[in-house]
Design a protein around this motif. Structure first.
Motif: not given
Length: 124
Positions: A33-35, A50-51, A72-77
């Motif tokens: 979870e990112i804020g 937040c997401i 968010r782009d999890n592949n690119n962290k």
């Protein structure tokens, strides 16, 4: 040891746009979870957006709702904060953090250390 690094700040005129990036090193973040937080001069730090990691829950502070978009782009962290229709009162240092939970029910808690942040200045 993982680390989050913010980038993308700058000087922009009122009504303009900026996209901030929050990139993790030393880990992956797909379940995090990112804020995004911000701290204006002389003020305390406040949560802006937040997401969540799994269900992609998204929350916005009332002051930015409708103008900011978190993604968010999890592949690119990387987690992004697209800021549009910027106002002088958006001027602040912006920080990202791994938080305990993305919800509108309780304040978000930073589970790590604060980084250097990225300065956003909205001025003509």
């Amino acid at each position: 040891q993982w680390q989050l690094v913010e980038s993308g700040g700058g000087l922009v005129q009122p009504g303009g746009s900026l996209r901030l990036s929050c990139t993790v090193s030393g880990s992956t973040l797909e379940r995090w979870e990112i804020g995004w937080f911000r701290q204006a001069p002389g003020m305390g730090r406040e949560g802006a957006a937040c997401i969540a990691g799994r269900d992609r829950t998204i929350e916005y502070a009332d002051s930015v709702n409708g103008r900011f978009t978190i993604s968010r782009d999890n592949n690119n962290k990387t987690v992004y904060l697209l800021m549009t229709r910027l106002r002088p009162e958006d001027t602040a240092v912006y920080y990202c953090a791994k938080i305990n939970i993305c919800t509108d029910m309780v304040p978000w808690k930073n589970l790590g250390s604060w980084g250097a942040g990225t300065q956003v200045t909205v001025s003509s």
